[in-house]
Design a protein around this motif. Structure first.
Motif, PDB file in Angstrom:
ATOM      1  N   ALA A 237      28.174 -78.003 -21.595  1.00 33.43           N
ATOM      2  CA  ALA A 237      28.557 -79.163 -20.774  1.00 33.43           C
ATOM      3  C   ALA A 237      28.588 -78.767 -19.304  1.00 33.43           C
ATOM      4  CB  ALA A 237      29.923 -79.689 -21.213  1.00 33.43           C
TER       5      ALA A 237
ATOM      6  N   LYS B 186      29.769 -73.776 -20.141  1.00 30.96           N
ATOM      7  CA  LYS B 186      28.829 -74.087 -19.059  1.00 30.96           C
ATOM      8  C   LYS B 186      27.454 -74.436 -19.611  1.00 30.96           C
ATOM      9  CE  LYS B 186      30.969 -71.306 -15.418  1.00 30.96           C
ATOM     10  NZ  LYS B 186      30.844 -70.094 -14.565  1.00 30.96           N
TER      11      LYS B 186
ATOM     12  N   GLY C  59      30.538 -78.981 -12.534  1.00 30.82           N
ATOM     13  CA  GLY C  59      29.949 -79.459 -11.291  1.00 30.82           C
ATOM     14  C   GLY C  59      28.435 -79.303 -11.215  1.00 30.82           C
ATOM     15  N   ALA C  60      27.819 -78.886 -12.311  1.00 28.41           N
ATOM     16  CA  ALA C  60      26.372 -78.731 -12.325  1.00 28.41           C
ATOM     17  C   ALA C  60      25.728 -79.961 -12.969  1.00 28.41           C
ATOM     18  CB  ALA C  60      25.973 -77.470 -13.085  1.00 28.41           C
ATOM     19  N   SER C  61      24.460 -80.195 -12.628  1.00 29.20           N
ATOM     20  CA  SER C  61      23.768 -81.326 -13.230  1.00 29.20           C
ATOM     21  C   SER C  61      23.344 -80.976 -14.647  1.00 29.20           C
ATOM     22  CB  SER C  61      22.528 -81.681 -12.406  1.00 29.20           C
ATOM     23  OG  SER C  61      21.670 -80.563 -12.299  1.00 29.20           O
ATOM     24  N   ALA C  62      23.300 -81.987 -15.492  1.00 29.34           N
ATOM     25  CA  ALA C  62      22.956 -81.766 -16.904  1.00 29.34           C
ATOM     26  C   ALA C  62      21.489 -81.373 -17.037  1.00 29.34           C
ATOM     27  CB  ALA C  62      23.237 -83.034 -17.688  1.00 29.34           C
TER      28      ALA C  62
ATOM     29  N   TRP D 151      28.021 -80.330 -16.619  1.00 33.21           N
ATOM     30  CA  TRP D 151      28.615 -81.301 -15.701  1.00 33.21           C
ATOM     31  C   TRP D 151      30.130 -81.091 -15.508  1.00 33.21           C
ATOM     32  CZ3 TRP D 151      26.651 -82.281 -20.539  1.00 33.21           C
ATOM     33  CH2 TRP D 151      27.575 -82.647 -21.525  1.00 33.21           C
TER      34      TRP D 151
END
Length: 206
Positions: free
Chosen positions: A198, A195, A203-206, A200
């Motif tokens: 990476a 997490k 489902g999270a923004s970078a 993304w």
């Protein structure tokens, strides 16, 4: 899955060779993905008439074998297609151990994954166990996995071989999911690290 340590009970004699998986659970019952509910259709074509009534001469329809937990059978048990429903049906009926001179490889492997102990013993031993199983309710067998022996109704002991890893899994009730969950702390640690590396992917923004 349930642990397998020591099992004592009635053994049903099924003196047939080449019992294939379609005989164990016919193809029309393969629609389910659930492991329960298949016991009533175990050996369906051998066990029931065309009108659904039980065949009086089939061993699992006779007392005391209606509650058998051990099955003694002939060579090449579990041959045919690789359906995992076959051990599911045996287990749902209550069979925890099958003793035979030989097994089909895929069925043999599937048994261990579902909490059933398949035991290979020489044909002459099987013949003796089959004869003693025919005594019915007066003959109880003991399967001792920890000490790897079968004890017949007369107290005679027969040693059997089993892969040590498979033995460990049965003794501790570990199927593939259970084995994976033993590493849950490492899996969680890896996911937390991923997490961060990476976000993304999760489902999270970078």
């Amino acid at each position: 899955m349930d642990k397998f340590t020591t099992l004592t009970g009635i053994a049903a004699p099924l003196d047939l060779i080449n019992i294939d998986t379609d005989m164990i659970i016919p193809k029309q019952f393969l629609k389910t993905i659930h492991r329960t509910g298949l016991g009533k259709n175990l050996f369906d074509e051998m066990r029931y008439e065309s009108d659904g009534s039980p065949k009086a001469d089939f061993v699992l329809n006779k007392e005391p074998y209606t509650g058998a937990q051990i099955l003694v059978a002939g060579d090449n048990f579990g041959c045919g297609s690789s359906r995992e429903h076959a051990p599911w049906a045996l287990l749902d009926f209550g069979i925890r151990c099958v003793i035979a001179p030989s097994f089909a490889d895929i069925f043999y492997n599937n048994c261990f994954k579902n909490g059933i102990l398949p035991i290979k013993l020489p044909r002459e031993v099987i013949d003796s166990l089959m004869e003693k199983a025919n005594r019915g309710g007066n003959a109880t067998f003991t399967i001792d996995l920890e000490n790897q022996k079968v004890v017949d109704p007369d107290g005679k002991e027969y040693a059997f071989d089993v892969d040590e890893f498979r033995r460990h899994c049965l003794l501790n009730g570990l199927d593939d999911i259970g084995l994976t969950l033993q590493k849950s702390d490492k899996i969680e640690s890896y996911e937390e690290a991923r997490k961060e590396q990476a976000p993304w992917v999760f489902g999270a923004s970078a």
